[in-house]
Motif scaffolding. Structure first.
Motif, PDB file in Angstrom:
ATOM      1  N   ALA A   1     -42.070  49.579  24.000  1.00 11.89           N
ATOM      2  CA  ALA A   1     -41.912  50.782  23.180  1.00 11.89           C
ATOM      3  C   ALA A   1     -42.134  50.487  21.702  1.00 11.89           C
ATOM      4  CB  ALA A   1     -40.526  51.399  23.396  1.00 11.89           C
ATOM      5  N   MET A   2     -41.931  49.224  21.304  1.00 12.80           N
ATOM      6  CA  MET A   2     -42.174  48.813  19.925  1.00 12.80           C
ATOM      7  C   MET A   2     -43.636  48.448  19.684  1.00 12.80           C
ATOM      8  SD  MET A   2     -38.840  46.528  18.985  1.00 12.80           S
ATOM      9  CE  MET A   2     -39.526  46.212  17.354  1.00 12.80           C
ATOM     10  N   GLY A   3     -44.432  48.421  20.740  1.00  8.84           N
ATOM     11  CA  GLY A   3     -45.849  48.110  20.592  1.00  8.84           C
ATOM     12  C   GLY A   3     -46.230  46.685  20.964  1.00  8.84           C
TER      13      GLY A   3
ATOM     14  N   ARG B   1     -35.080  50.972  16.655  1.00  7.76           N
ATOM     15  CA  ARG B   1     -33.979  51.943  16.711  1.00  7.76           C
ATOM     16  C   ARG B   1     -34.301  53.041  17.728  1.00  7.76           C
ATOM     17  NH1 ARG B   1     -30.275  53.178  12.366  1.00  7.76           N
ATOM     18  NH2 ARG B   1     -31.750  52.198  10.949  1.00  7.76           N
ATOM     19  N   ALA B   2     -35.523  53.556  17.699  1.00  5.31           N
ATOM     20  CA  ALA B   2     -35.931  54.616  18.620  1.00  5.31           C
ATOM     21  C   ALA B   2     -35.903  54.146  20.077  1.00  5.31           C
ATOM     22  CB  ALA B   2     -37.325  55.128  18.258  1.00  5.31           C
ATOM     23  N   ALA B   3     -36.118  52.840  20.298  1.00  2.00           N
ATOM     24  CA  ALA B   3     -36.120  52.283  21.651  1.00  2.00           C
ATOM     25  C   ALA B   3     -34.724  51.879  22.119  1.00  2.00           C
ATOM     26  CB  ALA B   3     -37.071  51.091  21.717  1.00  2.00           C
ATOM     27  N   GLY B   4     -33.712  52.076  21.262  1.00  2.00           N
ATOM     28  CA  GLY B   4     -32.340  51.799  21.668  1.00  2.00           C
ATOM     29  C   GLY B   4     -31.659  50.629  20.993  1.00  2.00           C
ATOM     30  N   ALA B   5     -32.293  50.034  20.000  1.00  2.00           N
ATOM     31  CA  ALA B   5     -31.701  48.889  19.300  1.00  2.00           C
ATOM     32  C   ALA B   5     -30.566  49.327  18.386  1.00  2.00           C
ATOM     33  CB  ALA B   5     -32.757  48.177  18.464  1.00  2.00           C
ATOM     34  N   ALA B   6     -29.652  48.409  18.158  1.00  2.00           N
ATOM     35  CA  ALA B   6     -28.643  48.588  17.119  1.00  2.00           C
ATOM     36  C   ALA B   6     -29.236  48.082  15.814  1.00  2.00           C
ATOM     37  CB  ALA B   6     -27.380  47.795  17.461  1.00  2.00           C
TER      38      ALA B   6
ATOM     39  N   ASP C   1     -33.267  43.584  -0.199  1.00  2.00           N
ATOM     40  CA  ASP C   1     -34.384  43.354  -1.109  1.00  2.00           C
ATOM     41  C   ASP C   1     -33.974  42.268  -2.091  1.00  2.00           C
ATOM     42  OD1 ASP C   1     -36.504  43.359  -2.869  1.00  2.00           O
ATOM     43  OD2 ASP C   1     -36.633  45.550  -2.963  1.00  2.00           O
ATOM     44  N   HIS C   2     -34.594  41.103  -1.974  1.00  2.00           N
ATOM     45  CA  HIS C   2     -34.285  39.963  -2.837  1.00  2.00           C
ATOM     46  C   HIS C   2     -35.370  39.744  -3.888  1.00  2.00           C
ATOM     47  CE1 HIS C   2     -30.956  38.872  -0.225  1.00  2.00           C
ATOM     48  NE2 HIS C   2     -31.768  39.028   0.807  1.00  2.00           N
ATOM     49  N   GLY C   3     -36.187  40.739  -4.113  1.00  2.00           N
ATOM     50  CA  GLY C   3     -37.267  40.609  -5.079  1.00  2.00           C
ATOM     51  C   GLY C   3     -38.478  39.924  -4.472  1.00  2.00           C
ATOM     52  N   PHE C   4     -38.381  38.632  -4.215  1.00  2.00           N
ATOM     53  CA  PHE C   4     -39.483  37.869  -3.620  1.00  2.00           C
ATOM     54  C   PHE C   4     -39.583  38.091  -2.113  1.00  2.00           C
ATOM     55  CE2 PHE C   4     -35.807  35.215  -3.047  1.00  2.00           C
ATOM     56  CZ  PHE C   4     -36.008  34.615  -1.825  1.00  2.00           C
ATOM     57  N   MET C   5     -38.488  38.646  -1.505  1.00  2.00           N
ATOM     58  CA  MET C   5     -38.454  38.815  -0.065  1.00  2.00           C
ATOM     59  C   MET C   5     -37.718  40.107   0.279  1.00  2.00           C
ATOM     60  SD  MET C   5     -36.846  36.298   2.854  1.00  2.00           S
ATOM     61  CE  MET C   5     -35.150  36.546   2.367  1.00  2.00           C
ATOM     62  N   TYR C   6     -38.305  40.865   1.188  1.00  2.00           N
ATOM     63  CA  TYR C   6     -37.700  42.089   1.697  1.00  2.00           C
ATOM     64  C   TYR C   6     -37.451  41.892   3.181  1.00  2.00           C
ATOM     65  CZ  TYR C   6     -37.279  46.970   3.169  1.00  2.00           C
ATOM     66  OH  TYR C   6     -36.843  48.152   3.704  1.00  2.00           O
ATOM     67  N   GLY C   7     -36.266  42.222   3.642  1.00  2.00           N
ATOM     68  CA  GLY C   7     -35.970  42.028   5.046  1.00  2.00           C
ATOM     69  C   GLY C   7     -35.076  43.102   5.630  1.00  2.00           C
ATOM     70  N   HIS C   8     -35.200  43.257   6.916  1.00  2.33           N
ATOM     71  CA  HIS C   8     -34.350  44.157   7.679  1.00  2.33           C
ATOM     72  C   HIS C   8     -34.391  43.633   9.104  1.00  2.33           C
ATOM     73  CE1 HIS C   8     -33.010  48.632   8.265  1.00  2.33           C
ATOM     74  NE2 HIS C   8     -32.017  47.771   8.338  1.00  2.33           N
ATOM     75  N   GLY C   9     -33.566  44.146   9.967  1.00  2.00           N
ATOM     76  CA  GLY C   9     -33.561  43.638  11.325  1.00  2.00           C
ATOM     77  C   GLY C   9     -32.861  44.560  12.283  1.00  2.00           C
ATOM     78  N   PHE C  10     -32.762  44.089  13.519  1.00  2.00           N
ATOM     79  CA  PHE C  10     -32.144  44.868  14.577  1.00  2.00           C
ATOM     80  C   PHE C  10     -31.585  43.928  15.633  1.00  2.00           C
ATOM     81  CE2 PHE C  10     -36.571  44.275  15.748  1.00  2.00           C
ATOM     82  CZ  PHE C  10     -36.505  43.926  17.085  1.00  2.00           C
ATOM     83  N   GLU C  11     -30.746  44.478  16.497  1.00  2.00           N
ATOM     84  CA  GLU C  11     -30.250  43.767  17.667  1.00  2.00           C
ATOM     85  C   GLU C  11     -30.872  44.428  18.888  1.00  2.00           C
ATOM     86  OE1 GLU C  11     -25.981  43.562  17.763  1.00  2.00           O
ATOM     87  OE2 GLU C  11     -25.884  42.791  15.720  1.00  2.00           O
ATOM     88  N   ASP C  12     -31.530  43.632  19.736  1.00  2.00           N
ATOM     89  CA  ASP C  12     -32.165  44.195  20.925  1.00  2.00           C
ATOM     90  C   ASP C  12     -31.108  44.609  21.944  1.00  2.00           C
ATOM     91  OD1 ASP C  12     -31.426  41.885  22.383  1.00  2.00           O
ATOM     92  OD2 ASP C  12     -33.426  41.004  22.276  1.00  2.00           O
ATOM     93  N   LEU C  13     -31.534  45.017  23.124  1.00  6.13           N
ATOM     94  CA  LEU C  13     -30.617  45.542  24.133  1.00  6.13           C
ATOM     95  C   LEU C  13     -29.565  44.535  24.564  1.00  6.13           C
ATOM     96  CD1 LEU C  13     -33.147  47.499  26.395  1.00  6.13           C
ATOM     97  CD2 LEU C  13     -31.849  48.317  24.397  1.00  6.13           C
ATOM     98  N   ASP C  14     -29.870  43.234  24.441  1.00  8.00           N
ATOM     99  CA  ASP C  14     -28.922  42.186  24.817  1.00  8.00           C
ATOM    100  C   ASP C  14     -28.111  41.664  23.637  1.00  8.00           C
ATOM    101  OD1 ASP C  14     -29.341  41.525  27.787  1.00  8.00           O
ATOM    102  OD2 ASP C  14     -31.381  41.680  27.006  1.00  8.00           O
TER     103      ASP C  14
END
Length: 134
Positions: free
Chosen positions: A23-25, A93-98, A105-118
């Motif tokens: 679902a995420m591609g 998120r649309a596929a059910g992730a938390a 945003d750390h200026g030199f680095m941008y990050g985000h994340g998720f927890e999969d179904l497990d």
């Protein structure tokens, strides 16, 4: 040095985990996919092996970690842009992730994340430069 990486992650429901990442591609490598394992293609020579818990137990004498209760590993993937980071988190998120935290945003680095179904944590980052030297 090394030519490939295979990160092995136990899954409670392999079919549900495959559907989540599809679902995420993402796609699965057919040679590394069967009823007990699925080779999630993350890039050239980069794979996460999604394993049924019973199959995963065959690789270790230690108990498997419940990734919803404890952190076993942080999988971090680089992205080509901030937009790619945000788009993948939205798909997850649309596929059910938390999505337990806000983007960082750390200026030199941008990050985000998720927890999969497990409960496995997937961090996504876009780096525009090397971190500042202290």
């Amino acid at each position: 040095m090394h030519r490939q990486i295979y990160v092995n992650l136990p899954c409670k429901d392999l079919a549900a985990s495959k559907a989540f990442f599809e679902a995420m591609g993402y796609q699965f490598h057919p040679q590394f996919t069967n009823d007990v394992a699925a080779g999630l293609v993350l890039g050239d020579n980069l794979y996460a092996m999604l394993l049924t818990e019973d199959f995963a137990r065959g690789f270790t004498a230690k108990p498997l970690v419940d990734a919803k209760a404890a952190t076993e590993v942080l999988v971090c993937l680089s992205c080509d842009s901030r937009e790619e980071v945000d788009a993948l988190v939205a798909k997850a998120r649309a596929a059910g992730a938390a999505v337990p935290r806000e983007p960082q945003d750390h200026g030199f680095m941008y990050g985000h994340g998720f927890e999969d179904l497990d409960g496995h944590i997937w961090e996504l980052v876009h780096m525009t430069a090397m971190p500042p030297q202290g």
